[in-house]
Design an enzyme around this catalytic site. Structure first.
Site, short mmCIF file in Angstrom:
data_model
loop_
_atom_site.label_atom_id
_atom_site.label_comp_id
_atom_site.label_asym_id
_atom_site.label_seq_id
_atom_site.Cartn_x
_atom_site.Cartn_y
_atom_site.Cartn_z
N HIS A 169 0.86 -1.20 0.00
CA HIS A 169 0.00 0.00 0.00
C HIS A 169 0.89 1.24 0.00
CE1 HIS A 169 -4.01 1.85 1.38
NE2 HIS A 169 -3.16 2.87 1.38
N HIS B 290 1.02 4.99 -2.13
CA HIS B 290 0.50 5.91 -3.15
C HIS B 290 1.68 6.50 -3.90
CE1 HIS B 290 -3.67 5.91 -1.62
NE2 HIS B 290 -3.07 5.61 -0.48
N HIS C 54 -9.92 1.52 -0.12
CA HIS C 54 -9.75 2.15 1.19
C HIS C 54 -11.09 2.10 1.92
CE1 HIS C 54 -6.01 3.67 -0.41
NE2 HIS C 54 -5.75 4.39 0.65
N GLU D 297 -10.75 3.49 7.44
CA GLU D 297 -9.67 4.37 7.93
C GLU D 297 -10.36 5.48 8.74
OE1 GLU D 297 -7.76 6.61 4.82
OE2 GLU D 297 -6.03 7.18 6.05
N ASP E 15 1.87 3.91 3.21
CA ASP E 15 0.82 4.80 2.68
C ASP E 15 1.45 5.95 1.86
OD1 ASP E 15 -1.89 5.25 2.36
OD2 ASP E 15 -2.20 6.18 4.31
N ASP E 16 1.89 7.01 2.53
CA ASP E 16 2.48 8.19 1.86
C ASP E 16 3.68 8.62 2.71
OD1 ASP E 16 0.01 8.89 -0.01
OD2 ASP E 16 -0.78 8.57 1.99
N1 ADE Z 1 -4.69 9.06 -0.75
C1 ADE Z 1 -3.42 9.13 -0.31
N2 ADE Z 1 -3.33 8.73 0.96
C2 ADE Z 1 -4.57 8.38 1.36
C3 ADE Z 1 -5.13 7.89 2.57
N3 ADE Z 1 -4.39 7.65 3.66
N4 ADE Z 1 -6.46 7.67 2.60
C4 ADE Z 1 -7.22 7.90 1.52
N5 ADE Z 1 -6.74 8.36 0.37
C5 ADE Z 1 -5.43 8.60 0.28
ZN ZN Z 2 -3.79 4.86 1.31
#
Ligand code: ADE
Ligand code: ZN
Length: 341
Positions: free
Chosen positions: A25, A27, A205, A208, A286-287
């Site tokens: 996961h 992005h 997703h 969350e 994630d990011d």
């Molecule tokens: N796009 C990038 N990061 C995200 C996240 N944590 N939740 C939903 N969309 C995303």
């Molecule tokens: Zn994500």
């Protein structure tokens, strides 16, 4: 559970953070280091000063603001060549963190605006960069086309068409990211059906920000194989058991959840409870630059907080590769390289 396990010492933590890793996961644009985005903004003469803090990191107040800063940063990624450069940068970053296999979310919305011909050009440039990184760093990348929930079902259909037209062993999944508080999972059923019919595996997703019902709807209304996050399933044990029974894998991103305030601290995160109740959990970033994390940092923090051992992480990686969307030959090869250590 934590009480029964031995607290890892510094030598064990060092060993754990250097283990080879599989990440499901990530992005693509969200992995862009702020300095990379600032460099592109300078080249293209775009003023992005408002999205950075004085120390150079990304600046945002909360999740919805994060999404808009993310889109602003992404706006300087214009050509296939820009995306290829980002691919090289992010795979170097992942390889430095010991990642041997990674799946990344790619959005046709950002790569040609949902036009299939343009999307093919972006995809070709990204794949070429990924092949070069595999040759030089030994890291394998696969792509998941991702629609953006807050862009709505119509744009999702364009993304799904791009996915269906380019589905193969490399572009092997379809998913949904974006603002979970907008609309319903089932609003996107047409797109997920189109992707499934094209042979793609599915992730969305869910759980969350919204609760267990959202996770149930991703499973029941979209028929996903995996869920991005899914951690709020813990609020209803019937949903937790549904995940366990159906073998749905969670792409858990603990550092992201703590940084965005889903949980106050890692000790409050339900990853260990989900795992103990039989849910298939994996670990991702994630990011990473947005949340000041890396795969090494995630492993170290989980080992410190839940006293997970190298054997626990070996299982996490095995589960990740079993749920990976790649073909069987790639899965087997990566599993062997993970076991060899
Ligand atoms: N796009 C990038 N990061 C995200 C996240 N944590 N939740 C939903 N969309 C995303
Ligand atoms: Zn994500």
């Amino acid at each position: 559970m934590t009480e029964e396990r031995a607290k890892p010492d510094e030598e064990q933590l060092h060993h754990i953070e250097h283990l080879p890793k599989a990440e499901l996961h990530l992005h693509f644009e969200g992995a862009a280091p702020p300095a990379f985005i600032r460099g592109l903004a300078r080249e293209k003469d775009v003023d992005l000063s408002g999205i950075f803090r004085p120390d150079g990191s990304y600046a945002y107040r909360d999740f919805v603001h994060f999404l808009s800063v993310y889109e602003a940063a992404t706006s300087v990624l214009k050509s296939p060549e820009d995306f290829a450069r980002l691919c090289t940068a992010l795979l170097e970053q992942s390889a430095e963190n010991g990642v041997v296999y990674s799946e990344t979310f790619l959005s046709p919305d950002f790569c040609g605006g949902g036009d299939v011909t343009a999307w093919r050009e972006y995809l070709a440039a990204i794949r070429e960069a990924a092949e070069a990184a595999e040759a030089s760093h030994g890291i394998t990348l696969r792509g998941i086309v991702t629609c953006i929930r807050h862009f709505g079902p119509e744009r999702a259909r364009a993304a799904a068409l791009c996915a269906a037209e380019t589905a193969d062993d490399w572009l092997c999944g379809f998913g949904m990211a974006g603002d979970e508080n907008k609309g319903k999972q089932r609003d996107f059923a047409y797109s997920f059906d189109m992707a499934r019919e094209a042979g793609l595996q599915l992730t969305s997703h869910a759980g969350e920000w919204r609760g267990p019902q959202e996770v149930r709807e991703a499973v029941e209304d979209l028929g996903v194989d995996r869920i991005g996050h899914g951690v709020r399933a813990i609020g209803d044990l019937a949903v937790v058991d549904l995940l366990a029974e159906r073998g749905v894998t969670l792409e858990v991103c603990p550092g992201s959840n703590v940084f965005l305030g889903v949980y106050p601290a890692l000790a409050d995160h339900p990853i260990q409870k989900l795992r103990a109740r039989g849910v298939r959990v994996t670990v991702s970033t994630d990011d990473p630059p947005f949340f000041h994390t890396t795969m090494r940092a995630e492993y170290r923090a989980l080992a410190q907080t839940f006293h997970w051992s190298a054997d626990d992480f070996a299982e996490i990686n095995r589960v990740a590769m079993e749920a990976a969307f790649c073909d069987a030959a790639t899965r087997g090869r990566v599993l062997k390289s993970l076991e060899a250590t």
